[in-house]
Design an enzyme around this catalytic site. Structure first.
Site, PDB file in Angstrom:
ATOM      1  N   LYS A 192       3.033 -14.549  10.341  1.00  0.00           N
ATOM      2  CA  LYS A 192       4.308 -14.434  11.028  1.00  0.00           C
ATOM      3  C   LYS A 192       4.194 -14.875  12.493  1.00  0.00           C
ATOM      4  CE  LYS A 192       6.896 -13.184   7.635  1.00  0.00           C
ATOM      5  NZ  LYS A 192       7.957 -14.105   7.135  1.00  0.00           N
ATOM      6  N   TYR A 237      -0.735 -11.058   6.994  1.00  0.00           N
ATOM      7  CA  TYR A 237       0.723 -11.103   7.139  1.00  0.00           C
ATOM      8  C   TYR A 237       1.130 -11.273   8.600  1.00  0.00           C
ATOM      9  CZ  TYR A 237       5.590  -9.518   7.046  1.00  0.00           C
ATOM     10  OH  TYR A 237       6.952  -9.428   7.203  1.00  0.00           O
TER      11      TYR A 237
END
Length: 263
Positions: free
Chosen positions: A159, A155
């Protein structure tokens, strides 16, 4: 905002939380809306609310953004409508595990949703924006982009890609009148966040931002780009390590140096 970016706004991840907050605030500004999420029921309910309250047109589409053809389906749903504002809001980590404790298929789906679909959607929708000489793209990110964190390796990596990609897109599209903003969120009180904390057996934090406040700040700073850190002024460093103003100045400086070399 509708004059600058309208007439249509597309919000991906619109069924709840921050995405729904964006949709409500844009409807209040008079935007017609294309609302996308996996769950059709909440989308239809939201579309009915916005049409009733604000008289705007709403088109909905149940699209899984983790599938390879997601961006194609988004473009098909938009059809010939002039999408002047693209908000890519989906992308939470729904796994909540360390990298080797989660199945590889979960991380591949997350990266497809947060990286490949974002890149493909920007390529699809930014082309006509550049030709028209106006438009806006918002990539809703996370403070996890500023460094790798245990438990959210894929994750935070995805990002980080979005942040750097968005910054480069900002400087490339700025001369054509197209704004690009990375809206970097901190802890936000969303259903997805609450579900993840419950699954992990952790208490829900008490210092979370309200989705409505987050959406309002992002829309207010849309034209400033390329970065807006939730809860921080443009020149504040805070948790980001470098302020939004410092990152902007660095990108402009590098772009100018590269232009000089090419000349």
């Amino acid at each position: 905002m509708r004059e600058r970016y309208g007439p249509w706004a597309l919000v991906a991840g619109a069924s709840e939380g921050t995405g729904a907050a964006f949709a409500r605030q844009l409807a209040a500004e008079g935007f017609d809306l294309i609302l996308i999420a996996r769950r059709e029921g909440p989308l239809e309910e939201l579309a009915g609310e916005l049409t009733h309250d604000h008289g705007v047109a709403c088109v909905t589409g149940s699209i899984d953004l983790a599938l390879p053809d997601a961006a194609d389906r988004m473009a098909e749903l938009a059809g010939g409508r002039e999408v002047g504002l693209l908000i890519l809001n989906a992308g939470a980590d729904s796994v909540g595990a360390r990298f080797l404790d989660g199945g590889l298929e979960n991380w591949e789906a997350l990266v497809t949703r947060n990286v490949m679909t974002v890149m493909r959607a920007c390529h699809r929708f930014a082309q006509p924006m550049r030709e028209r000489g106006r438009g806006g793209i918002m990539l809703v990110g996370s403070g996890a982009c500023y460094g790798g964190l245990p438990g959210i390796a894929a994750y935070s990596g995805s990002k980080a890609f979005d942040l750097v990609f968005g910054e480069a897109l900002w400087v490339e599209l700025k001369p054509y009148g197209v704004d690009v903003l990375n809206l970097i969120l901190g802890r936000t009180d969303t259903p997805a966040h609450r579900e993840l904390m419950e699954r992990m057996g952790r208490p829900f934090p008490t210092d979370c931002a309200a989705p409505e406040d987050v959406a309002a700040m992002g829309l207010a700073r849309m034209a400033q780009g390329p970065v807006c850190n939730w809860g921080l002024a443009d020149e504040d460093v805070g948790y980001a390590g470098t302020s939004a103003a410092m990152r902007r100045a660095r990108i402009v400086q590098i772009a100018a140096a590269m232009a000089g070399q090419e000349a």
